[in-house]
Each structure stands twice: as C-alpha cells, then as structure tokens.
Design an enzyme around this catalytic site. Sequence first.
Site, mmCIF file in Angstrom:
data_model
loop_
_atom_site.group_PDB
_atom_site.id
_atom_site.type_symbol
_atom_site.label_atom_id
_atom_site.label_comp_id
_atom_site.label_asym_id
_atom_site.label_seq_id
_atom_site.Cartn_x
_atom_site.Cartn_y
_atom_site.Cartn_z
ATOM 1 N N GLU A 97 41.872 -33.019 -28.574
ATOM 2 C CA GLU A 97 41.501 -34.364 -29.000
ATOM 3 C C GLU A 97 39.996 -34.392 -29.242
ATOM 4 O OE1 GLU A 97 42.029 -38.694 -26.893
ATOM 5 O OE2 GLU A 97 43.119 -37.028 -26.000
ATOM 6 N N SER A 153 24.370 -21.184 -16.397
ATOM 7 C CA SER A 153 25.443 -21.957 -15.792
ATOM 8 C C SER A 153 26.364 -21.040 -15.004
ATOM 9 C CB SER A 153 26.240 -22.679 -16.879
ATOM 10 O OG SER A 153 27.291 -23.411 -16.298
ATOM 11 N N TYR A 174 30.769 5.266 -15.239
ATOM 12 C CA TYR A 174 30.749 3.816 -15.539
ATOM 13 C C TYR A 174 29.994 3.098 -14.431
ATOM 14 C CZ TYR A 174 32.209 -1.031 -15.584
ATOM 15 O OH TYR A 174 32.187 -2.390 -15.572
ATOM 16 N N GLU A 209 37.254 -25.345 -33.547
ATOM 17 C CA GLU A 209 37.618 -26.406 -32.596
ATOM 18 C C GLU A 209 37.638 -27.804 -33.198
ATOM 19 O OE1 GLU A 209 36.281 -24.292 -28.434
ATOM 20 O OE2 GLU A 209 35.072 -25.965 -29.149
ATOM 21 N N GLU A 218 32.792 -21.389 -33.915
ATOM 22 C CA GLU A 218 33.393 -22.196 -32.843
ATOM 23 C C GLU A 218 33.564 -23.652 -33.273
ATOM 24 O OE1 GLU A 218 34.777 -21.668 -29.979
ATOM 25 O OE2 GLU A 218 34.357 -19.551 -29.637
ATOM 26 N N GLY A 260 32.153 -25.398 -28.302
ATOM 27 C CA GLY A 260 31.371 -24.174 -28.120
ATOM 28 C C GLY A 260 32.242 -23.060 -27.597
HETATM 29 ZN ZN LIG Z 1 35.550 5.793 -14.174
#
Ligand SMILES: [Zn+2]
Length: 183
Positions: free
Chosen positions: A140, A110, A38, A94, A90, A74
């Site tokens: 809201e 960002s 990994y 929302e 989304e 979003g």
């Molecule tokens: Zn591993």
Amino acid sequence: MKIKQFFSQTSHLAPISFKYCPHCGKPLQHQKCPACDYKQYFNPAPTVTVLVCKDGKLLIGKRKNEPQKWAIPGGFISYDECFLETVHREAFEETGLQLALRGICNVMTSHVSPLVQTLVITVLCDVIGGQETPSDDLTELKWIRSYDEATDIAFKTDDYLICAYFDNKLPLFPIDERFIRHR
Ligand SMILES: [Zn+2]
C-alpha cells in the site's frame, strides 16, 4: 565529544559469528576457516532510502514483510550496482514511479537486528513519471503531509528522516548530474 547518527532496533549489539565456514563447511576458528582461508568480517550492509516527494508531500509504503508497518521505500544495494542505480530501481519496483534525484541528504548507521546492521544512504527525489503502484515489498502507498500523519513507522531511521524532512532539517549534497535521471 560523541556525535553519532546511530539508530538501534535491538539491544543485542555484538555481531553473531558463523560456526562453520559458509564455503567449505569446516568449523571456524576466531571467525577464520583453517581449511580455505575464508574470514568472516562484521560489516554493515549498505542500503538506500528514497524520500519520494511531490508538492511538499512524502511517500510511505506499508511493508509486506515483518515488521508489517509503514516505511520509506528503499532497499539493499546489489553487488553489481551503483547506489544511485539502487535508488531508481528500488523506487520503481516498490512504487512504480520514475524519479529525478535532488540530492543525498543523510547517511546513518542502523542496527536493525542482531544479524543485520545497515548503512542507510538517503536520497531526496522528485516524481517525474510512472504509474503509482505498490509492489514488491510494499502492499500500500500513502502520501503524508506532516510528521503527525506518520504513525506506525517500522524503523527508527525512517521516523527520524520523516521528522527531519517536515522540519526542513535535511541538507542536500548535490548529485553528479549524469546520474539524476535513470537511463
Ligand atoms: Zn572454509
């Protein structure tokens, strides 16, 4: 020349590494697991931000989670999802609204926190149906008519987008017409 659409909410800009392999639990060496191969990569997480428009007004919502301030609807793109599906999902989760997508108007980087950097794809949309209801991550909803009404905004990217929207400074890159409405 330095052209950047980079917004940062944090002064900590270096990525934070796992100490242990999230698969097998062995200690990582230089972000790599000696046991299972990994490797931890430091990539931004892609998100969509949905500019929901009606008669020149823009929809913002109060966040349920920290920071509990106002934001543009979003969220994160799911693994099995096309980013345009994320826009429909989304926005519906929302705000309860159904949308027709007008175009992609911005892509920004960002740095939200030391653990999260996002790539924000912004899509401009018109309301075509649904029942306006705040839910999921929003408590809201509020339609604003100018940048002056956008106070207490949670993210710098949203503040920038709201300002650019009311200044008519957002270009529109067309969306393949097959994806404009949700099927
Ligand atoms: Zn591993």
